[in-house]
Design a protein around this motif. Sequence first.
Motif, PDB file in Angstrom:
ATOM      1  N   CYS A 178     -67.077  -2.492 -57.835  1.00 36.38           N
ATOM      2  CA  CYS A 178     -66.183  -3.187 -57.062  1.00 36.38           C
ATOM      3  C   CYS A 178     -66.748  -4.532 -56.904  1.00 36.38           C
ATOM      4  O   CYS A 178     -67.535  -5.104 -56.876  1.00 36.38           O
ATOM      5  N   GLU A 222     -62.311  -3.379 -51.725  1.00 38.24           N
ATOM      6  CA  GLU A 222     -62.199  -2.436 -52.706  1.00 38.24           C
ATOM      7  C   GLU A 222     -62.768  -1.062 -52.850  1.00 38.24           C
ATOM      8  O   GLU A 222     -62.307  -0.185 -53.278  1.00 38.24           O
ATOM      9  N   GLY A 267     -60.987   1.021 -50.375  1.00 41.75           N
ATOM     10  CA  GLY A 267     -59.723   1.301 -50.478  1.00 41.75           C
ATOM     11  C   GLY A 267     -59.499   2.144 -51.712  1.00 41.75           C
ATOM     12  O   GLY A 267     -58.779   3.130 -51.610  1.00 41.75           O
ATOM     13  N   LYS A 268     -60.506   2.061 -52.784  1.00 42.94           N
ATOM     14  CA  LYS A 268     -60.305   2.579 -54.163  1.00 42.94           C
ATOM     15  C   LYS A 268     -61.042   3.863 -54.031  1.00 42.94           C
ATOM     16  O   LYS A 268     -60.714   4.902 -54.712  1.00 42.94           O
ATOM     17  N   TYR A 269     -62.271   4.081 -53.479  1.00 39.73           N
ATOM     18  CA  TYR A 269     -63.258   5.037 -53.615  1.00 39.73           C
ATOM     19  C   TYR A 269     -63.600   5.572 -52.333  1.00 39.73           C
ATOM     20  O   TYR A 269     -63.569   7.063 -52.434  1.00 39.73           O
ATOM     21  N   GLY A 311     -59.744   7.068 -50.439  1.00 39.51           N
ATOM     22  CA  GLY A 311     -60.269   6.918 -51.789  1.00 39.51           C
ATOM     23  C   GLY A 311     -60.488   8.093 -52.404  1.00 39.51           C
ATOM     24  O   GLY A 311     -60.518   9.255 -51.902  1.00 39.51           O
TER      25      GLY A 311
END
Length: 284
Positions: free
Chosen positions: A147, A152, A155-157, A162
């Motif tokens: 990331c 990120e 937010g993503k994981y 996530g």
Amino acid sequence: MDRIDLHTHSTASDGSNTPEKLPFLAKDAGLSAVALTDHDTVAGLDAFLSACQKVEIEGVSGIEISSRWHFPGEVHVLGYFVNPADRGFLKRLEFLQNARSDRNGEMIRKLQSLGIDITLAEWQREAGGEIVGRPHLARLLIEKGVCRDMGEAFGKYIGTDGVAFVPKEKLTTVEAVRFIREFSAAPVLAHPGLLKLDTGTLRDFLVELKDNGLAGVECIHSDHNEKMTVKLLELAVRLGLAPTGGSDFHGTPKPRVRLGIPEVPGRYLEGLKQSFSGQLERGF
Ligand SMILES: [Zn+2]
Ligand SMILES: [Zn+2]
């Protein structure tokens, strides 16, 4: 004015200052008393309290316990005047921490199944202390080049939305209040402004917690605006709960938050002690 800070974190959980250093910083900030309230651990308290004696500042032993209630998000309950040598208390805390470490293993397995080269041992090493939290995992993901930044990573994981997120096993807020009570400490609802409840719901929640032994409400907090602070002070008075306050100082993880800001009057600590001993006399 006599100023205090009843909400701080050290390296024993997710803060960047050691428990030994915090009392020195508090003294420098001109405070007359400071509480250490690490997340789900009292591991820093011995070192913290002896450093408080050294710099001649009143040290308050505390903890901040995560819980869940019927609305989204975590509800944090502060516990003041805990006894870090109470074996029963430590045993129960250990149980809560184990629930956390199973969850951590599961999050690592999810990340691995996405093809990310990562282990639980690396996460623990990154954390370096007793508490192995998601900010440490985010840092590790950045170091590994998975990331770009914290945003990120969460937010993503590993944020609640996530792909590798696993919810925590947590006490309910009433259980957390009773747990703190059971070990003769004073439970205080932390930063209620972050719960974003309407006034009626917040009042009902506070009444229910008070029936279960809540002693105070954190009215002053770095994330409360003035309107929220005034509303909470009014509610506290009306419900007979002691108002408290603190910065929620973490050091570098929350660079915006400074020790001793916003200002909390020293009389709040006296008020908490009085309301708590009054409850004990009434047999709570
Ligand atoms: Zn909190
Ligand atoms: Zn906190």
